[in-house]
Write an enzyme that holds these catalytic residues in place. Sequence first.
Site, PDB file in Angstrom:
ATOM      1  N   SER A 118     -18.364  11.950 -15.820  1.00  0.00           N
ATOM      2  CA  SER A 118     -18.989  10.632 -15.672  1.00  0.00           C
ATOM      3  C   SER A 118     -18.328   9.827 -14.572  1.00  0.00           C
ATOM      4  CB  SER A 118     -18.832   9.879 -16.992  1.00  0.00           C
ATOM      5  OG  SER A 118     -19.140   8.526 -16.822  1.00  0.00           O
ATOM      6  N   TYR A 142     -13.506   6.177 -23.350  1.00  0.00           N
ATOM      7  CA  TYR A 142     -14.521   7.197 -23.082  1.00  0.00           C
ATOM      8  C   TYR A 142     -14.281   7.840 -21.705  1.00  0.00           C
ATOM      9  CZ  TYR A 142     -18.939   8.770 -21.060  1.00  0.00           C
ATOM     10  OH  TYR A 142     -19.893   9.483 -20.383  1.00  0.00           O
ATOM     11  N   LYS A 146     -13.145  11.824 -20.468  1.00  0.00           N
ATOM     12  CA  LYS A 146     -13.815  12.661 -19.458  1.00  0.00           C
ATOM     13  C   LYS A 146     -12.791  13.151 -18.424  1.00  0.00           C
ATOM     14  CE  LYS A 146     -18.029  12.657 -20.988  1.00  0.00           C
ATOM     15  NZ  LYS A 146     -18.711  13.888 -21.387  1.00  0.00           N
TER      16      LYS A 146
HETATM   17  C1  UD1 Z   1     -21.907   3.562 -18.934  1.00  0.00           C
HETATM   18  C2  UD1 Z   1     -20.743   4.176 -18.225  1.00  0.00           C
HETATM   19  C3  UD1 Z   1     -21.110   5.572 -17.775  1.00  0.00           C
HETATM   20  C4  UD1 Z   1     -21.450   6.372 -18.994  1.00  0.00           C
HETATM   21  C5  UD1 Z   1     -22.649   5.746 -19.646  1.00  0.00           C
HETATM   22  C6  UD1 Z   1     -22.956   6.547 -20.904  1.00  0.00           C
HETATM   23  C7  UD1 Z   1     -19.217   2.717 -17.040  1.00  0.00           C
HETATM   24  C8  UD1 Z   1     -19.006   1.888 -15.831  1.00  0.00           C
HETATM   25  N1  UD1 Z   1     -20.380   3.358 -17.080  1.00  0.00           N
HETATM   26  O1  UD1 Z   1     -22.866   3.285 -17.932  1.00  0.00           O
HETATM   27  O2  UD1 Z   1     -20.063   6.169 -17.123  1.00  0.00           O
HETATM   28  O3  UD1 Z   1     -21.676   7.713 -18.673  1.00  0.00           O
HETATM   29  O4  UD1 Z   1     -22.364   4.382 -19.978  1.00  0.00           O
HETATM   30  O5  UD1 Z   1     -23.293   5.766 -21.965  1.00  0.00           O
HETATM   31  O6  UD1 Z   1     -18.410   2.749 -17.935  1.00  0.00           O
HETATM   32  N2  UD1 Z   1     -27.275  -3.672 -19.719  1.00  0.00           N
HETATM   33  C9  UD1 Z   1     -27.886  -4.854 -20.080  1.00  0.00           C
HETATM   34  N3  UD1 Z   1     -28.393  -4.967 -21.345  1.00  0.00           N
HETATM   35  C10 UD1 Z   1     -28.293  -3.950 -22.267  1.00  0.00           C
HETATM   36  C11 UD1 Z   1     -27.674  -2.745 -21.884  1.00  0.00           C
HETATM   37  C12 UD1 Z   1     -27.172  -2.638 -20.599  1.00  0.00           C
HETATM   38  O7  UD1 Z   1     -27.995  -5.804 -19.286  1.00  0.00           O
HETATM   39  O8  UD1 Z   1     -28.741  -4.144 -23.413  1.00  0.00           O
HETATM   40  C13 UD1 Z   1     -26.758  -3.537 -18.350  1.00  0.00           C
HETATM   41  C14 UD1 Z   1     -25.277  -3.234 -18.276  1.00  0.00           C
HETATM   42  O9  UD1 Z   1     -24.531  -4.405 -18.249  1.00  0.00           O
HETATM   43  C15 UD1 Z   1     -25.211  -2.449 -16.973  1.00  0.00           C
HETATM   44  C16 UD1 Z   1     -26.569  -1.763 -16.863  1.00  0.00           C
HETATM   45  O10 UD1 Z   1     -27.417  -2.460 -17.758  1.00  0.00           O
HETATM   46  O11 UD1 Z   1     -25.066  -3.319 -15.905  1.00  0.00           O
HETATM   47  C17 UD1 Z   1     -26.531  -0.311 -17.262  1.00  0.00           C
HETATM   48  O12 UD1 Z   1     -25.874  -0.213 -18.525  1.00  0.00           O
HETATM   49  P1  UD1 Z   1     -25.786   1.141 -19.345  1.00  0.00           P
HETATM   50  O13 UD1 Z   1     -27.126   1.767 -19.415  1.00  0.00           O
HETATM   51  O14 UD1 Z   1     -25.075   0.844 -20.616  1.00  0.00           O
HETATM   52  O15 UD1 Z   1     -24.897   2.084 -18.429  1.00  0.00           O
HETATM   53  P2  UD1 Z   1     -23.465   1.847 -17.770  1.00  0.00           P
HETATM   54  O16 UD1 Z   1     -22.673   0.859 -18.519  1.00  0.00           O
HETATM   55  O17 UD1 Z   1     -23.690   1.573 -16.316  1.00  0.00           O
END
Ligand code: UD1
Length: 322
Positions: A118, A142, A146
């Site tokens: 990841s 997490y 990895k």
């Molecule tokens: C995270 C991890 C990634 C991991 C993945 C697996 C980090 C930086 N990234 O990705 O390595 O493999 O999870 O689960 O640790 N968001 C919202 N509302 C929500 C959910 C998410 O606004 O309800 C936003 C988050 O703040 C982020 C984006 O959407 O900016 C993507 O979030 P998400 O899908 O959770 O992925 P990452 O956090 O980028």
Amino acid sequence: MAKKILVAGGAGYIGSHVQKQLLEEGFEVLVFDDLSSGDEVNILPQAEFIRGNILDKPVLEMAMSEGIDGVVHLAAKKAVGESMVNPELYAENNLAGSINILNAMVKYGVKHIVFSSSAAVYGMPEYVPIDEKHPIAPINYYGYTKRAIEENMEWYAKLGKLDYAALRYFNAVGYAADKSITGRERNPQNLMPIIMEAATGKREKFAIFGNDYDTPDGTCVRDYVHVSDLAKAHTAAMKKLMADGKSFTVNLGTGKGTSVKEIVEACEKVIGRKLNYDYAARRAGDPAKLTANADKAKELLGWKPQYTDVEDIIRTVWNLEI
Ligand code: UD1
């Protein structure tokens, strides 16, 4: 004779797409999954299936003794927030479970492993797009698991036990366009499945975490890569290991950044109506921008994502709902 690949976590979201791609490219597939988060509907009829947990060494070794030529390992817990509250669970499942896989491989002379890593291994980006030379400094447990598994694979490779490909995914999204994989994630933590739950009425609304980031529209920017493109990188990686036995680590992303707001707007466009959401506080540990430099994957594997448009990607998700 067709090569046989054990896909640990092959009933899960990414694993099931990897299973499908392997089958399409003429591999035999043995899915090994405990169905704790994966879904049996994702296992294609052409694949063999053993229900087992990677912590259960006898069952794992039984599977590994079935004439396996290579392993794709995606059996892991992946909720970043949970890993900070309950690291024990991640130590057990991700660390101990992966060691069991490596040791079972060594015991049965299985040489090649493609590992689901990841972008979380990098931690807070010092620059974007991130290449593989970027410092490694995970900021959540997490991501640490990895990286620790990568390090173990590096040692095992150095000691001549096996060869590995570590694939560092950025944000996996989308579903196979032919709708052959239909299992949705239960209790999703990631943006796209959460939006889909809101779109289908499974949840009333969702939140955008933070709109005061140093990005063009104030919301976080990520590199969303289609799961079918990710799956193709796994088969290419396995073929490369089988051909030359040289271990490697690559990023998998498109290089293109898309903000949360842009994702939401693209979803609204594809779905054809407005979604119900609020702006909420920033989520701890979220970098403002995270995009991949995937030149190395292109160079080593000839890998180039076919999906470059987020609306096209979202359509493959929405098509499952309509
Ligand atoms: C995270 C991890 C990634 C991991 C993945 C697996 C980090 C930086 N990234 O990705 O390595 O493999 O999870 O689960 O640790 N968001 C919202 N509302 C929500 C959910 C998410 O606004 O309800 C936003 C988050 O703040 C982020 C984006 O959407 O900016 C993507 O979030 P998400 O899908 O959770 O992925 P990452 O956090 O980028």
